[in-house]
Design a protein around this motif. Structure first.
Motif, PDB file in Angstrom:
ATOM      1  N   TYR A 143      87.651 -27.777  48.133  1.00  0.00           N
ATOM      2  CA  TYR A 143      87.106 -26.550  47.564  1.00  0.00           C
ATOM      3  C   TYR A 143      85.526 -26.444  47.768  1.00  0.00           C
ATOM      4  CZ  TYR A 143      91.598 -25.875  45.887  1.00  0.00           C
ATOM      5  OH  TYR A 143      93.194 -25.606  45.556  1.00  0.00           O
ATOM      6  N   SER A 144      85.130 -27.375  48.986  1.00  0.00           N
ATOM      7  CA  SER A 144      83.669 -27.351  49.160  1.00  0.00           C
ATOM      8  C   SER A 144      82.687 -27.980  47.830  1.00  0.00           C
ATOM      9  CB  SER A 144      83.387 -25.902  49.638  1.00  0.00           C
ATOM     10  OG  SER A 144      83.832 -25.338  50.498  1.00  0.00           O
ATOM     11  N   VAL A 145      83.203 -28.656  47.321  1.00  0.00           N
ATOM     12  CA  VAL A 145      82.580 -29.503  46.133  1.00  0.00           C
ATOM     13  C   VAL A 145      82.504 -30.809  46.503  1.00  0.00           C
ATOM     14  CG1 VAL A 145      82.529 -29.868  43.690  1.00  0.00           C
ATOM     15  CG2 VAL A 145      83.295 -27.902  44.378  1.00  0.00           C
ATOM     16  N   TYR A 146      81.479 -31.617  46.569  1.00  0.00           N
ATOM     17  CA  TYR A 146      81.148 -32.913  47.074  1.00  0.00           C
ATOM     18  C   TYR A 146      80.496 -33.805  46.127  1.00  0.00           C
ATOM     19  CZ  TYR A 146      81.990 -30.064  51.292  1.00  0.00           C
ATOM     20  OH  TYR A 146      82.694 -29.172  51.933  1.00  0.00           O
ATOM     21  N   HIS A 147      80.985 -35.025  45.852  1.00  0.00           N
ATOM     22  CA  HIS A 147      79.918 -35.896  45.065  1.00  0.00           C
ATOM     23  C   HIS A 147      78.677 -36.264  45.777  1.00  0.00           C
ATOM     24  CE1 HIS A 147      82.713 -37.371  42.083  1.00  0.00           C
ATOM     25  NE2 HIS A 147      83.636 -37.049  42.994  1.00  0.00           N
ATOM     26  N   THR A 148      78.525 -36.337  47.225  1.00  0.00           N
ATOM     27  CA  THR A 148      77.451 -36.659  48.031  1.00  0.00           C
ATOM     28  C   THR A 148      77.622 -35.719  49.040  1.00  0.00           C
ATOM     29  OG1 THR A 148      78.503 -38.562  48.826  1.00  0.00           O
ATOM     30  CG2 THR A 148      77.055 -38.964  46.929  1.00  0.00           C
ATOM     31  N   PRO A 149      76.407 -35.609  49.791  1.00  0.00           N
ATOM     32  CA  PRO A 149      76.757 -34.866  51.119  1.00  0.00           C
ATOM     33  C   PRO A 149      77.793 -35.210  52.002  1.00  0.00           C
ATOM     34  CG  PRO A 149      74.493 -35.447  50.746  1.00  0.00           C
ATOM     35  CD  PRO A 149      75.080 -36.289  49.836  1.00  0.00           C
ATOM     36  N   ASP A 150      78.671 -34.598  52.566  1.00  0.00           N
ATOM     37  CA  ASP A 150      79.725 -34.830  53.349  1.00  0.00           C
ATOM     38  C   ASP A 150      79.528 -34.775  54.720  1.00  0.00           C
ATOM     39  OD1 ASP A 150      82.614 -35.612  53.481  1.00  0.00           O
ATOM     40  OD2 ASP A 150      83.242 -33.303  53.960  1.00  0.00           O
ATOM     41  N   ALA A 206      93.454 -16.452  30.583  1.00  0.00           N
ATOM     42  CA  ALA A 206      93.245 -17.127  31.775  1.00  0.00           C
ATOM     43  C   ALA A 206      93.927 -16.541  32.925  1.00  0.00           C
ATOM     44  CB  ALA A 206      93.534 -18.602  31.739  1.00  0.00           C
ATOM     45  N   LYS A 207      95.094 -15.904  32.722  1.00  0.00           N
ATOM     46  CA  LYS A 207      96.163 -15.326  33.494  1.00  0.00           C
ATOM     47  C   LYS A 207      95.485 -14.027  33.939  1.00  0.00           C
ATOM     48  CE  LYS A 207     101.005 -14.747  33.781  1.00  0.00           C
ATOM     49  NZ  LYS A 207     102.284 -14.686  33.116  1.00  0.00           N
ATOM     50  N   GLU A 208      94.703 -13.318  33.263  1.00  0.00           N
ATOM     51  CA  GLU A 208      94.063 -12.124  33.720  1.00  0.00           C
ATOM     52  C   GLU A 208      92.729 -12.425  34.333  1.00  0.00           C
ATOM     53  OE1 GLU A 208      94.728  -8.854  33.073  1.00  0.00           O
ATOM     54  OE2 GLU A 208      96.919  -9.721  32.331  1.00  0.00           O
ATOM     55  N   ARG A 209      91.872 -13.730  34.260  1.00  0.00           N
ATOM     56  CA  ARG A 209      90.515 -14.123  34.689  1.00  0.00           C
ATOM     57  C   ARG A 209      90.929 -14.496  36.100  1.00  0.00           C
ATOM     58  NH1 ARG A 209      85.697 -17.112  31.555  1.00  0.00           N
ATOM     59  NH2 ARG A 209      84.482 -16.960  33.327  1.00  0.00           N
ATOM     60  N   TYR A 210      91.725 -15.220  36.146  1.00  0.00           N
ATOM     61  CA  TYR A 210      91.822 -16.065  37.433  1.00  0.00           C
ATOM     62  C   TYR A 210      93.220 -15.909  38.148  1.00  0.00           C
ATOM     63  CZ  TYR A 210      88.190 -18.924  35.376  1.00  0.00           C
ATOM     64  OH  TYR A 210      87.029 -19.355  34.782  1.00  0.00           O
ATOM     65  N   GLN A 211      93.183 -14.969  39.270  1.00  0.00           N
ATOM     66  CA  GLN A 211      94.182 -14.815  40.009  1.00  0.00           C
ATOM     67  C   GLN A 211      94.291 -15.548  40.985  1.00  0.00           C
ATOM     68  OE1 GLN A 211      96.161 -11.980  39.094  1.00  0.00           O
ATOM     69  NE2 GLN A 211      94.959 -11.887  37.269  1.00  0.00           N
ATOM     70  N   THR A 212      94.507 -17.093  40.717  1.00  0.00           N
ATOM     71  CA  THR A 212      94.656 -17.661  41.826  1.00  0.00           C
ATOM     72  C   THR A 212      96.025 -18.553  41.764  1.00  0.00           C
ATOM     73  OG1 THR A 212      93.510 -19.407  40.298  1.00  0.00           O
ATOM     74  CG2 THR A 212      92.006 -18.482  41.948  1.00  0.00           C
ATOM     75  N   PRO A 213      96.530 -18.976  42.939  1.00  0.00           N
ATOM     76  CA  PRO A 213      97.878 -19.372  42.985  1.00  0.00           C
ATOM     77  C   PRO A 213      98.214 -20.742  42.147  1.00  0.00           C
ATOM     78  CG  PRO A 213      96.667 -19.598  45.084  1.00  0.00           C
ATOM     79  CD  PRO A 213      96.065 -18.824  44.438  1.00  0.00           C
ATOM     80  N   GLU A 265      87.846 -21.980  38.819  1.00  0.00           N
ATOM     81  CA  GLU A 265      86.707 -21.873  39.520  1.00  0.00           C
ATOM     82  C   GLU A 265      86.783 -22.547  40.807  1.00  0.00           C
ATOM     83  OE1 GLU A 265      84.619 -19.616  38.798  1.00  0.00           O
ATOM     84  OE2 GLU A 265      84.739 -19.131  36.905  1.00  0.00           O
ATOM     85  N   LEU A 266      87.335 -23.779  40.676  1.00  0.00           N
ATOM     86  CA  LEU A 266      87.650 -24.606  41.962  1.00  0.00           C
ATOM     87  C   LEU A 266      88.303 -23.591  43.057  1.00  0.00           C
ATOM     88  CD1 LEU A 266      88.341 -28.052  40.750  1.00  0.00           C
ATOM     89  CD2 LEU A 266      86.303 -27.467  42.185  1.00  0.00           C
ATOM     90  N   GLU A 267      89.223 -23.100  42.553  1.00  0.00           N
ATOM     91  CA  GLU A 267      90.201 -22.309  43.533  1.00  0.00           C
ATOM     92  C   GLU A 267      89.221 -20.817  44.095  1.00  0.00           C
ATOM     93  OE1 GLU A 267      94.688 -21.846  43.432  1.00  0.00           O
ATOM     94  OE2 GLU A 267      94.155 -21.868  41.317  1.00  0.00           O
TER      95      GLU A 267
END
Length: 409
Positions: free
Chosen positions: A218-225, A117-124, A164-166
């Motif tokens: 992170y621009s992911v919504y349950h319903t339209p925002d 995971a450390k190699e795949r995701y370079q997110t803080p 993936e969220l980041e």
């Protein structure tokens, strides 16, 4: 429920793995025991239960396998068991009996997983979380607050969800995101509790957000925002930007979806002197402000609201930017977050000492949690050169005020 032999042996191996004995670091002769207490084995002490004989039978089975030794109370064999001792010479056989792997093997598998995971995701945030897990696993400490080391597949999904969220840059709904990355529309939702905890612990600015607020960041919504706006200004939209809606016609304003924000413009010749963000919906609906465009923030702003605010700042750079929220720790944390993430020089509005004094009868006592968070916020704002006079006053008086308690003048 598992058989008594399984329960007893599992308890012994759990204790073994928490001990230095499993790491080969013990310097004195120790025995791993499973005490028969009302907490560990309440059925054993229930005189109306048939469990007594079953438990004795299970212990005999384990003794025949040379996995444990029973210690009888007062040395009276066959009477009352005081505790059961693990035979440390046959620990490997005990693991085999439970069809369970030693913790060190799980640790090795998990460390390999973390490296992937450390190699795949370079997110803080994920990188910080991975470093935390790695350190604790190497030191033999527990990580069960976040992951179960015996379920690496689940851990892999949790790490993937955070990474993936980041990395996400596309507006989508939670079920779409889940299908895209896990092949199942419900997978992300089933992990939201631990994902939120990770983002809150290793990220910044998520402390008071719920699941919906964090995902929206992170621009992911349950319903339209939707963003609610009202007050002064003329909206123009349509393919040729020929349709005009005057906001002054709408007493309670209008809601714009996140997808439409980028396709709507506000006439730059609109006589807007103030851009006012409002934390709570009740106050947004009842508040009136001359020459102002008002925006319902809904607690912490997210990427949709930030997009609108940035567009407004480009169109109305000379307007006064104000934030109106609760006069409490959360309200000032939201204000600080708003300024930092938009880069817009907002000022607080009706969030001062004057309001705390004027509406003293409506104030509430700070909780112990409020006081701790207040201390942290004061230190942060002082280090940034921010104005902490209101925060210091709150600390001195031990009071806070919700914005609904402030009257329109």
């Amino acid at each position: 429920m598992a058989g008594y032999d399984i329960r007893i042996l599992k308890g012994l191996l759990d204790s073994y793995e928490r001990s230095l004995l499993s790491q080969g670091k013990n310097k004195v002769n120790v025995h791993i025991s499973f005490p028969f207490t009302r907490k560990n084995l309440p059925e054993y002490f229930n005189e109306s239960s048939l469990a007594y004989e079953k438990i004795h039978g299970s212990v005999r089975v384990l003794e025949e396998q040379e996995l444990v030794t029973a210690v009888w109370k007062n040395g009276k064999e066959g009477h009352i068991i005081e505790k059961v001792l693990l035979n440390d010479k046959n620990v490997a056989e005990a693991y085999a009996y439970l069809n369970r792997k030693p913790r060190r093997e799980y640790v090795r598998e998990n460390l390999e997983l973390l490296e992937e995971a450390k190699e795949r995701y370079q997110t803080p945030i994920l990188q910080g979380f991975l470093a935390y897990l790695q350190e604790r696993l190497i030191e033999g400490k527990s990580v069960k607050e976040f992951i179960d080391i015996e379920k690496p597949d689940k851990t892999r999904k949790i790490l993937k969800a955070v990474g993936e969220l980041e990395n996400n840059r596309e507006d989508c709904y939670i079920r779409e995101f889940s299908i895209r990355h896990f092949g199942n529309s419900k997978t992300l939702k089933s992990m939201l509790g631990v994902v939120r905890k990770i983002l809150q612990r290793f990220g910044e600015g998520f402390e008071d957000m719920d699941d919906c607020g964090i995902l929206a960041e992170y621009s992911v919504y349950h319903t339209p925002d939707y963003v609610y706006i009202k007050g002064m200004g003329e909206l123009i939209f349509g393919e040729d930007l020929s349709t005009v809606v005057n906001l002054t016609w709408l007493k309670q304003g209008i809601g714009l979806s996140g997808e439409d924000i980028g396709r709507v413009r506000i006439l730059e010749n609109s006589k807007i002197k103030k851009i006012l963000t409002i934390e709570n919906l009740t106050t947004f609906f009842r508040w009136k402000e001359k020459d102002s465009l008002m925006i319902y923030l809904g607690g912490y702003h997210n990427s949709v609201r930030r997009k609108l605010l940035e567009l407004l700042h480009q169109s109305f750079p000379e307007a006064e930017y104000l934030h109106f929220g609760d006069i409490d720790v959360g309200g000032f944390e939201i204000y600080r977050d708003l300024c930092r993430k938009t880069g817009i020089p907002f000022k607080t509005y009706h969030m001062g000492i004057e309001e705390l004094e004027k509406y003293k009868s409506c104030t509430q006592k700070l909780t112990e949690g409020d006081c701790k968070r207040l201390e942290v916020l004061i230190r942060k704002m002082e280090s940034e050169g921010g104005d902490t006079r209101v925060l210091q006053y709150m600390k001195e008086k031990g009071r806070k005020l919700e914005q609904e308690g402030i009257e329109q003048t």
